[in-house]
Motif scaffolding. Sequence first.
Motif, PDB file in Angstrom:
ATOM      1  N   ALA A  72      44.152   2.645  53.547  1.00 11.90           N
ATOM      2  CA  ALA A  72      43.427   3.680  52.797  1.00 11.90           C
ATOM      3  C   ALA A  72      44.302   4.238  51.680  1.00 11.90           C
ATOM      4  O   ALA A  72      43.849   4.381  50.536  1.00 11.90           O
ATOM      5  CB  ALA A  72      42.978   4.789  53.745  1.00 11.90           C
ATOM      6  N   GLU A  73      45.561   4.542  51.986  1.00  9.88           N
ATOM      7  CA  GLU A  73      46.462   5.087  50.961  1.00  9.88           C
ATOM      8  C   GLU A  73      46.690   4.085  49.823  1.00  9.88           C
ATOM      9  O   GLU A  73      46.679   4.453  48.652  1.00  9.88           O
ATOM     10  CB  GLU A  73      47.804   5.465  51.587  1.00  9.88           C
ATOM     11  CG  GLU A  73      47.735   6.690  52.467  1.00  9.88           C
ATOM     12  CD  GLU A  73      49.068   7.037  53.090  1.00  9.88           C
ATOM     13  OE1 GLU A  73      49.180   8.176  53.574  1.00  9.88           O
ATOM     14  OE2 GLU A  73      49.997   6.192  53.109  1.00  9.88           O
ATOM     15  N   LEU A  74      46.895   2.825  50.177  1.00 12.63           N
ATOM     16  CA  LEU A  74      47.121   1.788  49.172  1.00 12.63           C
ATOM     17  C   LEU A  74      45.887   1.604  48.282  1.00 12.63           C
ATOM     18  O   LEU A  74      46.004   1.441  47.069  1.00 12.63           O
ATOM     19  CB  LEU A  74      47.490   0.470  49.853  1.00 12.63           C
ATOM     20  CG  LEU A  74      47.798  -0.702  48.933  1.00 12.63           C
ATOM     21  CD1 LEU A  74      49.014  -0.420  48.050  1.00 12.63           C
ATOM     22  CD2 LEU A  74      48.044  -1.960  49.768  1.00 12.63           C
ATOM     23  N   THR A  75      44.718   1.661  48.895  1.00 11.82           N
ATOM     24  CA  THR A  75      43.464   1.545  48.145  1.00 11.82           C
ATOM     25  C   THR A  75      43.390   2.632  47.073  1.00 11.82           C
ATOM     26  O   THR A  75      43.109   2.349  45.907  1.00 11.82           O
ATOM     27  CB  THR A  75      42.256   1.644  49.097  1.00 11.82           C
ATOM     28  OG1 THR A  75      42.346   0.580  50.057  1.00 11.82           O
ATOM     29  CG2 THR A  75      40.937   1.558  48.358  1.00 11.82           C
ATOM     30  N   LEU A  76      43.658   3.868  47.462  1.00 10.19           N
ATOM     31  CA  LEU A  76      43.615   4.994  46.521  1.00 10.19           C
ATOM     32  C   LEU A  76      44.731   4.866  45.474  1.00 10.19           C
ATOM     33  O   LEU A  76      44.506   5.106  44.286  1.00 10.19           O
ATOM     34  CB  LEU A  76      43.729   6.316  47.276  1.00 10.19           C
ATOM     35  CG  LEU A  76      42.572   6.616  48.231  1.00 10.19           C
ATOM     36  CD1 LEU A  76      42.890   7.821  49.104  1.00 10.19           C
ATOM     37  CD2 LEU A  76      41.273   6.805  47.467  1.00 10.19           C
ATOM     38  N   GLN A  77      45.904   4.471  45.902  1.00 11.09           N
ATOM     39  CA  GLN A  77      47.049   4.300  45.005  1.00 11.09           C
ATOM     40  C   GLN A  77      46.762   3.266  43.911  1.00 11.09           C
ATOM     41  O   GLN A  77      47.184   3.421  42.777  1.00 11.09           O
ATOM     42  CB  GLN A  77      48.242   3.865  45.853  1.00 11.09           C
ATOM     43  CG  GLN A  77      49.531   3.598  45.125  1.00 11.09           C
ATOM     44  CD  GLN A  77      50.596   3.095  46.098  1.00 11.09           C
ATOM     45  OE1 GLN A  77      50.755   3.602  47.196  1.00 11.09           O
ATOM     46  NE2 GLN A  77      51.310   2.069  45.683  1.00 11.09           N
ATOM     47  N   GLU A  78      46.012   2.229  44.264  1.00 12.87           N
ATOM     48  CA  GLU A  78      45.684   1.159  43.317  1.00 12.87           C
ATOM     49  C   GLU A  78      44.451   1.481  42.469  1.00 12.87           C
ATOM     50  O   GLU A  78      44.015   0.662  41.667  1.00 12.87           O
ATOM     51  CB  GLU A  78      45.472  -0.163  44.065  1.00 12.87           C
ATOM     52  CG  GLU A  78      46.745  -0.703  44.713  1.00 12.87           C
ATOM     53  CD  GLU A  78      47.815  -1.047  43.693  1.00 12.87           C
ATOM     54  OE1 GLU A  78      47.504  -1.740  42.701  1.00 12.87           O
ATOM     55  OE2 GLU A  78      48.968  -0.609  43.877  1.00 12.87           O
ATOM     56  N   GLY A  79      43.853   2.673  42.674  1.00 17.81           N
ATOM     57  CA  GLY A  79      42.725   3.101  41.845  1.00 17.81           C
ATOM     58  C   GLY A  79      41.370   2.624  42.340  1.00 17.81           C
ATOM     59  O   GLY A  79      40.403   2.593  41.574  1.00 17.81           O
ATOM     60  N   TYR A  80      41.259   2.280  43.602  1.00 18.06           N
ATOM     61  CA  TYR A  80      39.994   1.822  44.183  1.00 18.06           C
ATOM     62  C   TYR A  80      39.428   2.896  45.102  1.00 18.06           C
ATOM     63  O   TYR A  80      40.132   3.830  45.509  1.00 18.06           O
ATOM     64  CB  TYR A  80      40.199   0.518  44.962  1.00 18.06           C
ATOM     65  CG  TYR A  80      40.515  -0.668  44.086  1.00 18.06           C
ATOM     66  CD1 TYR A  80      39.501  -1.467  43.553  1.00 18.06           C
ATOM     67  CD2 TYR A  80      41.832  -0.994  43.777  1.00 18.06           C
ATOM     68  CE1 TYR A  80      39.794  -2.564  42.747  1.00 18.06           C
ATOM     69  CE2 TYR A  80      42.136  -2.083  42.972  1.00 18.06           C
ATOM     70  CZ  TYR A  80      41.107  -2.860  42.463  1.00 18.06           C
ATOM     71  OH  TYR A  80      41.402  -3.938  41.669  1.00 18.06           O
ATOM     72  N   ASP A  81      38.137   2.750  45.454  1.00 18.61           N
ATOM     73  CA  ASP A  81      37.437   3.737  46.280  1.00 18.61           C
ATOM     74  C   ASP A  81      37.342   3.336  47.746  1.00 18.61           C
ATOM     75  O   ASP A  81      37.315   4.184  48.626  1.00 18.61           O
ATOM     76  CB  ASP A  81      36.002   3.939  45.768  1.00 18.61           C
ATOM     77  CG  ASP A  81      35.960   4.424  44.340  1.00 18.61           C
ATOM     78  OD1 ASP A  81      36.792   5.280  43.977  1.00 18.61           O
ATOM     79  OD2 ASP A  81      35.102   3.936  43.573  1.00 18.61           O
ATOM     80  N   TRP A  82      37.210   2.049  47.985  1.00 17.11           N
ATOM     81  CA  TRP A  82      36.974   1.574  49.345  1.00 17.11           C
ATOM     82  C   TRP A  82      37.720   0.261  49.570  1.00 17.11           C
ATOM     83  O   TRP A  82      38.185  -0.367  48.627  1.00 17.11           O
ATOM     84  CB  TRP A  82      35.474   1.384  49.631  1.00 17.11           C
ATOM     85  CG  TRP A  82      34.769   0.470  48.656  1.00 17.11           C
ATOM     86  CD1 TRP A  82      34.087   0.842  47.532  1.00 17.11           C
ATOM     87  CD2 TRP A  82      34.682  -0.959  48.712  1.00 17.11           C
ATOM     88  NE1 TRP A  82      33.586  -0.261  46.881  1.00 17.11           N
ATOM     89  CE2 TRP A  82      33.934  -1.388  47.589  1.00 17.11           C
ATOM     90  CE3 TRP A  82      35.150  -1.923  49.595  1.00 17.11           C
ATOM     91  CZ2 TRP A  82      33.652  -2.729  47.332  1.00 17.11           C
ATOM     92  CZ3 TRP A  82      34.878  -3.263  49.339  1.00 17.11           C
ATOM     93  CH2 TRP A  82      34.134  -3.648  48.225  1.00 17.11           C
ATOM     94  N   PHE A  83      37.846  -0.083  50.864  1.00 24.18           N
ATOM     95  CA  PHE A  83      38.394  -1.393  51.211  1.00 24.18           C
ATOM     96  C   PHE A  83      37.558  -1.991  52.330  1.00 24.18           C
ATOM     97  O   PHE A  83      36.897  -1.276  53.083  1.00 24.18           O
ATOM     98  CB  PHE A  83      39.881  -1.325  51.605  1.00 24.18           C
ATOM     99  CG  PHE A  83      40.159  -0.626  52.904  1.00 24.18           C
ATOM    100  CD1 PHE A  83      40.206  -1.323  54.109  1.00 24.18           C
ATOM    101  CD2 PHE A  83      40.396   0.744  52.932  1.00 24.18           C
ATOM    102  CE1 PHE A  83      40.478  -0.673  55.301  1.00 24.18           C
ATOM    103  CE2 PHE A  83      40.664   1.401  54.123  1.00 24.18           C
ATOM    104  CZ  PHE A  83      40.709   0.688  55.312  1.00 24.18           C
ATOM    105  N   ARG A  84      37.590  -3.293  52.391  1.00 22.80           N
ATOM    106  CA  ARG A  84      36.867  -4.031  53.439  1.00 22.80           C
ATOM    107  C   ARG A  84      37.882  -4.841  54.223  1.00 22.80           C
ATOM    108  O   ARG A  84      38.739  -5.510  53.645  1.00 22.80           O
ATOM    109  CB  ARG A  84      35.841  -4.961  52.812  1.00 22.80           C
ATOM    110  CG  ARG A  84      34.998  -5.693  53.839  1.00 22.80           C
ATOM    111  CD  ARG A  84      33.965  -6.604  53.161  1.00 22.80           C
ATOM    112  NE  ARG A  84      33.123  -7.241  54.127  1.00 22.80           N
ATOM    113  CZ  ARG A  84      33.510  -8.257  54.896  1.00 22.80           C
ATOM    114  NH1 ARG A  84      34.712  -8.722  54.816  1.00 22.80           N
ATOM    115  NH2 ARG A  84      32.665  -8.798  55.761  1.00 22.80           N
ATOM    116  N   LEU A  85      37.797  -4.763  55.548  1.00 16.81           N
ATOM    117  CA  LEU A  85      38.660  -5.580  56.404  1.00 16.81           C
ATOM    118  C   LEU A  85      38.194  -7.028  56.334  1.00 16.81           C
ATOM    119  O   LEU A  85      37.035  -7.327  56.614  1.00 16.81           O
ATOM    120  CB  LEU A  85      38.594  -5.121  57.860  1.00 16.81           C
ATOM    121  CG  LEU A  85      39.384  -3.887  58.220  1.00 16.81           C
ATOM    122  CD1 LEU A  85      39.161  -3.531  59.688  1.00 16.81           C
ATOM    123  CD2 LEU A  85      40.852  -4.066  57.942  1.00 16.81           C
ATOM    124  N   VAL A  86      39.080  -7.919  55.932  1.00 21.62           N
ATOM    125  CA  VAL A  86      38.774  -9.339  55.844  1.00 21.62           C
ATOM    126  C   VAL A  86      39.264 -10.044  57.109  1.00 21.62           C
ATOM    127  O   VAL A  86      38.617 -10.962  57.607  1.00 21.62           O
ATOM    128  CB  VAL A  86      39.433  -9.952  54.586  1.00 21.62           C
ATOM    129  CG1 VAL A  86      39.204 -11.446  54.508  1.00 21.62           C
ATOM    130  CG2 VAL A  86      38.930  -9.259  53.330  1.00 21.62           C
TER     131      VAL A  86
END
Length: 182
Positions: A72-86
């Motif tokens: 979650a922190e990395l997602t926000l740090q990279e400028g994204y809103d959400w992530f999906r577990l692959v």
Amino acid sequence: MRMMRVSTILTLLLSGVLVACSSATQYQAAEKRGGYGYTETQLGKDRYRITFTGNSVTDKETVSDYALLRAAELTLQEGYDWFRLVARDNESKSRTSTSISGVNDFGGTRVYQRCGLLSCDTVVYDSPTRLSGGVASSTTRTSYQSSIEIKLGNDPMPDDAEAYDAQELASTLRRWMGQRDN
């Protein structure tokens, strides 16, 4: 008096070392790959693998939560809103140590088992002393590691059970961890 002061200082230092060794892994970057804490590897423009490795005092659920928090922190740090577990992979490693206490006699062969994280070796050698009776006790410690591969994205978030709102998840996990630590 001076000897007593030195003894007290040594006792306090040893106690501090033992307490440090018996506490759960903190949420932090690992000092090196394979060390305790999180590591991340960029797999593509919007894909990462995050691994959190805990010590034998850190429970499985905490290790998994820390991996998700880092995602979650990395997602926000990279400028994204959400992530999906692959992909998700959880491992456990158990280590058993055995100690033997007893009475020694002179002469003979000594046999003992030396165990590491992944295997045990039996060691046999001639020794001037031999264990002629005693008690063996074993202790098993288990440590956990959680690895997740994630794909980052911006709105709209997919309607998928494996997709997480990064801001919401980070806030929820931090709040939950704060309550647990108190």
